[in-house]
Enzyme design. Structure first.
Site: not given
Ligand code: ATP
Ligand code: MG
Length: 451
Positions: A56, A58, A132
């Site tokens: 996805d 963001d 994170d």
């Molecule tokens: P995915 O491929 O699963 O989407 P992602 O890293 O994009 O991985 P998301 O849950 O979509 O994960 O979150 C987007 C971003 O928001 C992360 O890359 C991170 O920078 C931040 N983030 C998400 N959850 C947390 C958390 N629990 N604590 C700190 N930062 C977070």
């Molecule tokens: Mg994501």
């Protein structure tokens, strides 16, 4: 003090705005035109740098949620802890977050340091410290195409490193779910946790028990249905996190012991990974039915030893095992019903297996006895046959039993024929965004609907 950062030009990092989805680009462009800062951030940037297609997209901006909402026709503000905006397109939802700001004193915390309220907006150089892992904290600037890197995330991505931003123990205590995310990213990306990021998990594992079962359920589904479920499960086990999700399961899992619960658990995780990889729908009921199946068998046996009739023993055992699972995870009621149905049908499927002599072709229902026909029309019959066949791969059930039912419930391999009938949002009692089907867009694709 402005924290130092590097800006990596497009020709050095190698990703271009054209790599983003059309909808993501559209959202970034609108924000930019509105005079706001607009970046793609997080997993999408990380995945593109690794040559993978993002799950996805963001977006992060300095526009406030209300300002973002005003820019788009179909946008809704969601979130309790922190407001974010979902910009809704036909096949995709783009999550738009406003930079988080505020230092440690401005967020509300529970006793153990966990953040409970947090609605302070800020700037990019504040936002970055709230993320994170360094590999998740790269910002792709729509205005310039540059990557903005405050935390040496770029070199971590190239080195395959998973490193908590800041002091790992306090970051895990702030939000214990980050430990689960660590396991997920390590498994999915093949990254290794840096030494201090891993060591801190051993000190913070227990804090996961303070997370609500509803959030843990959602996270567990992401962990197991992210395409690398098998590897993630093993990573959770290695990090000692498994028992915080599945009560009483970890002690029965030993990848080196074929008599442990592992072979069946591995099969169900592999089947799920396989379907996710092929972009076919998956249903968590099947997964949970498999994870807890052997535990169910142990509970059932205990009742049988107390001379409880077989059918009652199964019902009692299912109640017990679902109650055990519910200690950690809030399994939605509808899902629990399906899990139960899959379990309950197993004995009947084994007992009533058609002896048919059909030579490979589809058999007619009229060849079946009344009991067999009734079974065929039971809710979740096909899911139960799928599960029976999964059990046959670990020799728990004879392969011929699986094959004889397969003629009446052919394997579903097409997009419109899910392994288990797809659940509706109402099955969960709340609305959740649907998985975005990954259809190929024709060249010169249409303009997004959200303008
Ligand atoms: P995915 O491929 O699963 O989407 P992602 O890293 O994009 O991985 P998301 O849950 O979509 O994960 O979150 C987007 C971003 O928001 C992360 O890359 C991170 O920078 C931040 N983030 C998400 N959850 C947390 C958390 N629990 N604590 C700190 N930062 C977070
Ligand atoms: Mg994501």
């Amino acid at each position: 003090m402005t924290p130092s950062h590097t800006r990596i030009p497009a020709e050095s990092h190698g990703i271009s705005l054209a790599d983003l989805s059309e909808n993501a680009r559209f959202v970034l462009e609108k924000l930019h035109e509105g005079g706001y800062e607009a970046y793609a951030v997080g997993g999408c940037v990380r995945d593109l740098l690794r040559g993978r297609s993002p799950k996805d997209f963001d977006v992060v901006t300095d526009a406030r949620p209300e300002e973002v909402k005003r820019l788009f026709k179909r946008a809704r503000i969601i979130g309790r802890r922190f407001k974010i905006v979902h910009v809704v397109f036909r096949n995709e939802v783009i999550e738009v977050t406003t930079f988080r700001g505020g230092d440690a004193s401005e967020v509300q915390r529970a006793d153990g340091g966990m953040i409970t309220r947090d609605n302070v907006f800020g700037t990019i150089d504040q936002d970055v410290w709230r993320r994170d892992f360094a590999c998740n904290a790269l910002y792709l600037d729509y205005a310039s195409g540059e990557l903005v890197d405050y935390v040496e995330g770029f070199s971590d991505i190239h080195g395959g490193r998973l490193r908590v931003i800041g002091e790992p123990e306090s970051r895990y205590r702030e939000d214990p779910v980050r430990m689960l995310r660590a396991a997920r990213f390590a498994a999915k990306l093949g990254f290794h946790l840096t030494e201090d990021s891993e060591r801190a998990i051993a000190h913070c594992r227990e804090t996961l028990d303070a997370i609500s079962p509803a959030r843990l359920f959602d996270e567990t589904v992401k962990l197991m249905q992210g395409g690398a479920g098998r590897q993630t499960f093993l990573e959770l086990r290695r990090l000692g996190l498994l028992e915080h999700l599945f009560d009483g399961l970890a002690t029965w899992i030993d990848p080196l012991d074929p008599a442990s619960d592992w072979p069946l658990v591995e099969q169900v995780l592999k089947a799920t990974d396989d379907r996710v990889t092929r972009d076919l729908p998956v249903n968590p009921a099947f997964l949970f039915a498999g994870l807890f199946w052997r535990m169910l068998g142990r509970h059932r046996l205990r009742w049988l030893q107390q001379r409880v009739p077989a059918e009652d023993a199964m019902v009692l055992a299912a109640d017990e095992v679902l109650a055990i699972a519910a200690r950690k995870l809030m399994i939605p009621r509808r899902l629990a019903e399906i899990i139960r149905a899959i379990w309950m049908l197993q004995a009947d499927l084994e007992r009533l297996a058609p002896s048919g002599d059909a030579k490979g072709g589809k058999s007619s229902e009229s060849e079946l006895s009344e009991d067999q026909q009734a079974l065929m029309h039971a809710p979740w019959f096909r899911a139960a046959v799928d599960f029976l066949c999964l059990r046959s791969t670990t020799s728990e059930v004879d392969a011929s039993v699986c094959e004889s039912w397969r003629r009446y419930a052919p394997e579903r391999s097409e997009r419109h024929e899910p392994m288990v009938e797809a659940l509706k949002p109402s099955d969960f009692g709340k609305k959740r965004p649907r998985r975005r089907p990954r259809r190929r867009k024709p060249a010169g694709a249409r303009r997004p609907a959200n303008d």
